[in-house]
Design an enzyme around this catalytic site. Structure first.
Site, short mmCIF file in Angstrom:
data_model
loop_
_atom_site.label_atom_id
_atom_site.label_comp_id
_atom_site.label_asym_id
_atom_site.label_seq_id
_atom_site.Cartn_x
_atom_site.Cartn_y
_atom_site.Cartn_z
N SER A 98 0.81 -1.22 0.00
CA SER A 98 0.00 0.00 0.00
C SER A 98 0.84 1.26 0.00
O SER A 98 0.35 2.34 -0.32
CB SER A 98 -0.88 0.01 1.24
OG SER A 98 -0.05 0.14 2.39
N GLY A 99 2.10 1.15 0.38
CA GLY A 99 2.94 2.33 0.49
C GLY A 99 3.00 2.85 1.91
O GLY A 99 3.92 3.57 2.29
N GLY A 100 2.01 2.50 2.72
CA GLY A 100 1.92 3.05 4.08
C GLY A 100 3.03 2.55 4.99
O GLY A 100 3.68 3.32 5.69
N PHE A 101 3.28 1.24 4.94
CA PHE A 101 4.27 0.65 5.82
C PHE A 101 5.65 1.24 5.59
O PHE A 101 6.38 1.60 6.51
CB PHE A 101 4.30 -0.87 5.63
CG PHE A 101 5.38 -1.54 6.43
CD1 PHE A 101 5.24 -1.67 7.81
CD2 PHE A 101 6.53 -2.02 5.82
CE1 PHE A 101 6.23 -2.28 8.55
CE2 PHE A 101 7.53 -2.62 6.57
CZ PHE A 101 7.39 -2.75 7.93
N ASP A 151 -3.36 0.10 5.45
CA ASP A 151 -3.75 -0.25 6.81
C ASP A 151 -3.06 0.67 7.80
O ASP A 151 -2.13 1.39 7.46
CB ASP A 151 -3.42 -1.72 7.10
CG ASP A 151 -1.95 -2.05 6.85
OD1 ASP A 151 -1.25 -1.21 6.23
OD2 ASP A 151 -1.51 -3.12 7.28
N GLN A 194 -4.93 -6.79 11.17
CA GLN A 194 -4.09 -6.15 12.17
C GLN A 194 -4.59 -6.56 13.55
O GLN A 194 -5.46 -7.41 13.67
CB GLN A 194 -4.12 -4.63 11.99
CG GLN A 194 -3.37 -4.13 10.75
CD GLN A 194 -1.87 -4.34 10.84
OE1 GLN A 194 -1.33 -4.70 11.89
NE2 GLN A 194 -1.18 -4.15 9.72
N GLY A 221 1.61 -6.72 10.24
CA GLY A 221 2.09 -6.23 11.53
C GLY A 221 2.97 -7.19 12.31
O GLY A 221 3.23 -6.98 13.49
N ASP A 271 6.66 -12.99 1.59
CA ASP A 271 7.60 -12.12 0.88
C ASP A 271 8.64 -11.63 1.86
O ASP A 271 8.37 -11.53 3.06
CB ASP A 271 6.88 -10.89 0.29
CG ASP A 271 6.70 -9.82 1.34
OD1 ASP A 271 5.82 -9.98 2.20
OD2 ASP A 271 7.45 -8.82 1.34
N CYS A 309 21.96 -27.67 -6.30
CA CYS A 309 21.26 -26.48 -6.79
C CYS A 309 21.50 -26.31 -8.29
O CYS A 309 22.59 -26.53 -8.80
CB CYS A 309 21.74 -25.25 -6.04
SG CYS A 309 20.93 -23.74 -6.56
N CYS A 311 20.91 -23.46 -10.01
CA CYS A 311 20.96 -22.05 -10.41
C CYS A 311 22.21 -21.76 -11.23
O CYS A 311 23.14 -22.56 -11.27
CB CYS A 311 20.89 -21.14 -9.20
SG CYS A 311 22.48 -20.89 -8.38
N CYS A 314 25.52 -21.91 -9.17
CA CYS A 314 26.00 -23.24 -8.79
C CYS A 314 26.43 -24.08 -9.98
O CYS A 314 27.29 -24.94 -9.87
CB CYS A 314 24.92 -23.98 -8.00
SG CYS A 314 24.67 -23.22 -6.38
N HIS A 340 21.20 -17.31 -6.77
CA HIS A 340 21.26 -18.54 -5.97
C HIS A 340 20.27 -18.50 -4.80
O HIS A 340 19.52 -19.45 -4.58
CB HIS A 340 22.66 -18.78 -5.42
CG HIS A 340 22.68 -19.86 -4.38
ND1 HIS A 340 22.62 -21.19 -4.72
CD2 HIS A 340 22.63 -19.80 -3.03
CE1 HIS A 340 22.57 -21.91 -3.60
NE2 HIS A 340 22.57 -21.09 -2.56
ZN LIG Z 1 22.60 -22.21 -6.51
#
Ligand SMILES: [Zn+2]
Ligand SMILES: [Zn+2]
Lengths: 394, 408
Positions: A98-101, A151, A194, A221, A271, A309, A311, A314, A340
């Site tokens: 939202s930009g608020g945090f 929020d 919240q 929160g 996230d 891995c 990636c 690796c 990675h």
């Molecule tokens: Zn890797």
């Protein structure tokens, strides 16, 4: 789900194990497999990786930050360019906050009134207000597949009437957000639960949001310095009370132990800036914890970061080479380690998901804990949380 | 054990300008030819590397570049700790096949020839303000600018330097030598010649077949002549024209090249690191230089600029654009329409402008990719013009368009 409400997502539950679930989240730009981790690309890019390289880590959803993008390039330019997908040539899903945090955490002078988040412009010092309506307007210009309601965020270490006030205000603001949201057929507005560490307030807020029948819900929160014993109980309660047929997103959480535990408690989406930020400081995430590549022990270590891995780091580079890049402060080190670390996060989430589907989440969790805590020093909060999810760690 | 040998075969000449093919071949201990492992058309540009990869280039991006450029220059100190040769260390050579861009098959047969050739030098290829400073028999660490910055002072003896070059096992090896700026005493210039020859002899004791001798002597005609003649007597596979790009102007640059070239055999490759603007390159190519290396295309990108010049007289385009300029923030065109680089194929000027405004790393990546690509394209066009006998026109057109008004 009521028939007449516009939504731009569909959640398909594929399998369950205890409280945990594996789902397919159908979003406008791609189908996401959950539980999933969503990397943060604050300004419309992730640490020097090309869009193709981000696709290569099998990532179907990344975050952009409304505070930053609203500032540069700004909503007008964004709109004219056709949104963030277009600007960064990203063909999969996006989510914006939202930009608020960010305002509250980045700007010392921000404070919250009924109108919105009041802050001083970082440009000219003039007083400005981010209202729920403005947040929706900017996010509509950015055009992300999921957008977050504005929020009233309070720190989890805050107690008393301020927490209750914030919870009520969050509910009042959600109606203003729904009202102002112009593109509900293309963009999904998520509400944020919240209520701090107070279980009753959390419940009230959650009920209020669920009554509004939103496309998805976030647990907000948390991860702000509260004790982990409180943290998991709030997550557990919210996940238990949120509706089955809607995605559940735990904001700002991304350490691997947290990802495992909270997936087991029934969270679908996460996230965090951690994997890309820590890459910039030369730290690689591996099954046994972390590798701090600037340490001299890696200067003659000619193995890949992780044998299994897949990636690009690796598959092509030795730890010794990455060590030399880190020591010389080469930008390339950040690019390779980010690739990675994101791959590590995605692999972890895929592992969790597959074990839910195959019905052996408990064994997966045990193996994970054994590797991360070989001395049997798994934190007690994680044991408690996993136990409540039906997993007894030996 | 097979050893590497460098050969250069001339193809077409126009005046002094020439095209050719630089090959890395493998030979057995008796010197018998086994196979050719790499080939590079000249005149060409070696991308400079920091710590083994061109700045900002991940392996997938680098792989795309192999269509255009298959050589990279590396300063040797960085990877000195490694015991198995440079190719393994920086994940080119054998290992590079492990990673192919999506949908691309493994390299086979002729295609393998385009794998990156590695050129080893003790001079930091991306920082020509630092010069290779050889003091007596010790190579002082002033030569390794970022080693100095990162690891503090350290000295390397000639013996250690020679051993290092051997261990690194590059495709081409530049002999260690002493660079001098344009304006120093002639005593120092003479000394740069003596020291450089001395070290060359040491290096040739343990490396054969792929050592390039460095011609020093600064701006002193006699020293340059002596250096050229002495180096030509030795068993080198080619020549490096040292101490260029260190304060001389264009006519002084040409003058120094003219002093040197008559004294070295035409059938060996000529490398001239340190000069990088198209003007300097065109001049040096017209005099007969073959291989270049400088930080020019990367440096342009660091200023937020993209080179977009055209060598086609009928196309009117500026030399470069400054993507920090806000006028590009709504520009949905690629950096250069028609350019086949990764950046232009996938992103817009508006995006690069946004990335620059927000100081994001991807801006450097996209600009490095485009500028290096465009620059290598310039070399390809230059080779073609020599091939059809049109280099002179090519050069004149370019100078008239972009240098008549002192643009740059
Ligand atoms: Zn890797
Ligand atoms: Zn381009």
């Amino acid at each position: 789900m009521s028939e007449d409400k516009p939504v731009a997502l569909r959640l398909e539950i594929v399998a369950r194990w205890g409280k945990a679930r594996a789902t397919l989240l159908h979003l406008p730009h791609a189908i996401c497999e959950t539980p999933m981790f969503m990397p943060v690309g604050t300004q419309g890019t992730i640490k020097g990786l090309t869009s193709e390289q981000v696709e290569d880590v099998h990532c179907n959803l990344i975050l952009g930050n409304t505070y930053h993008l609203g500032h540069r390039p700004g909503p007008e330019v964004m709109k004219e360019l056709g949104g963030l997908h277009q600007l960064m040539n990203w063909k999969r899903n996006l989510l914006t906050d939202s930009g608020g945090f960010q305002m509250v955490s980045l700007l010392q002078l921000a404070n919250i009134t009924e109108q919105g988040v009041v802050f001083r412009s970082p440009h000219d010092g003039s007083e400005m207000v981010l209202t729920p309506e403005m947040s929706m307007q900017i996010q509509n210009c950015i055009g992300a597949d999921i957008m977050m309601a504005l929020d009233d965020v309070v720190s989890t270490v805050t107690t008393g009437p301020r927490v209750e006030e914030a919870m009520h205000r969050t509910l009042r603001w959600i109606d203003r957000c729904v009202e102002a949201h112009k593109r509900p057929h293309e963009q999904n507005l998520f509400g944020i639960v919240q209520g701090g560490l107070d279980m009753d307030l959390r419940s009230q807020c959650l009920k209020g949001l669920v009554e509004r029948d939103l496309p998805g819900y976030a647990i907000g929160g948390l991860s702000g310095g509260e004790s982990k014993h409180h943290f998991w109980r709030v997550v557990d309660k919210c996940a238990a009370e949120l509706p089955e047929n809607k995605p559940r997103y735990l904001m700002g959480v991304g350490y691997s132990l947290d990802l495992l535990v909270c997936s087991c408690l029934g969270v679908d989406m996460f996230d965090c800036v951690y994997p890309s930020r820590t890459a910039r400081f030369g730290v690689a995430l591996v099954k046994t914890g972390t590798l701090i590549l600037k340490h001299r022990e890696f200067s003659k270590d000619f193995r890949p970061l992780d044998d299994e891995c897949q990636c690009m780091a690796c598959r092509n580079y030795t730890r010794a080479y990455l060590h030399s890049l880190v020591v010389q402060k080469e930008q390339l080190a950040g690019q390779l380690l980010t690739a990675h670390n994101l791959t590590y996060q995605m692999d972890l989430m895929r592992g969790i998901r597959n074990s839910i589907i195959e019905g052996n989440l408990d064994r997966f969790a045990q193996k994970f804990i054994d590797l991360q805590f070989p001395n049997g020093d798994c934190p007690s909060w994680a044991r408690d949380a996993l136990k409540s999810a039906g997993i007894d760690i030996q | 054990m097979p050893m590497r040998k460098v050969e250069w075969t001339p193809s077409v000449t126009e005046g002094e300008a020439r095209t050719g093919c630089l090959s890395i071949v493998r030979v057995d201990e008796q010197g018998n030819h086994i196979d050719r492992i790499k080939k590079i058309d000249t005149p060409c540009f070696f991308l400079g590397s920091r710590a083994g990869a061109p700045p900002n280039f991940t392996v997938d991006i680098w792989n795309e570049f192999k269509k255009k450029c298959n050589a990279v220059q590396i300063e040797a100190e960085t990877i000195s700790q490694f015991g198995r040769g440079i190719h393994d260390f920086i994940a080119v050579g054998e290992k590079q096949n492990n990673f192919r861009p999506r949908g691309k098959p493994e390299a086979t047969g002729e295609e393998r020839l385009t794998e990156t050739a590695i050129y080893l030098s003790f001079r930091d290829p991306l920082n020509y303000n630092s010069i290779c400073n050889v003091d007596g028999l010790a190579v002082s660490n002033d030569a390794f600018s970022f080693v100095v910055r990162q690891r503090g002072k350290m000295k390397l003896t000639t013996h250690q330097g020679v051993k290092l070059l051997k261990d690194l096992d590059g495709d081409l090896i530049e002999s260690i030598s002493m660079d001098v700026p344009y304006h120093v005493t002639s005593k120092k210039m003479r000394r740069s010649v003596d020291v450089s020859i001395h070290i060359l002899d040491k290096i040739l004791e343990s490396n054969t077949g792929n050592v390039l001798g460095v011609i020093q002597g600064g701006s002193d005609e006699r020293s340059r002549t002596v250096s050229a003649k002495e180096t030509a007597k030795r068993n080198v596979c080619g020549f490096v024209l040292g101490s260029f790009g260190l304060g001389e102007d264009l006519s002084q640059q040409s003058q120094m090249i003219r002093w040197i070239l008559p004294h070295i055999p035409a059938e060996k490759v000529r490398f001239i690191p340190g000069i990088g603007t198209p003007l300097q390159i065109l001049e040096a190519v017209s005099l007969g230089c073959d291989v270049f290396n400088s930080d020019y295309p990367h440096l342009i990108g660091e200023y937020g600029q993209a080179i977009i010049f055209s060598t086609d007289a009928s196309v009117d385009r500026p030399y470069k654009i400054n993507l920090r300029d806000r006028k590009f923030q709504l520009d949905q065109e690629p950096i250069l329409k028609g350019c086949t680089c990764y950046g232009c194929q996938n992103h817009t000027r508006a995006y690069v402008c946004h990335l620059l405004a927000t100081h994001e790393m991807l801006a450097n990546v996209l600009l490095s990719v485009h500028n290096c690509w465009h620059y290598l394209e310039f070399f390809r066009e230059m080779r073609e013009s020599i091939g059809r006998g049109g280099f002179n026109r090519f050069k004149e057109t370019f100078l008239e368009r972009y240098y008549s008004k002192a643009e740059e």
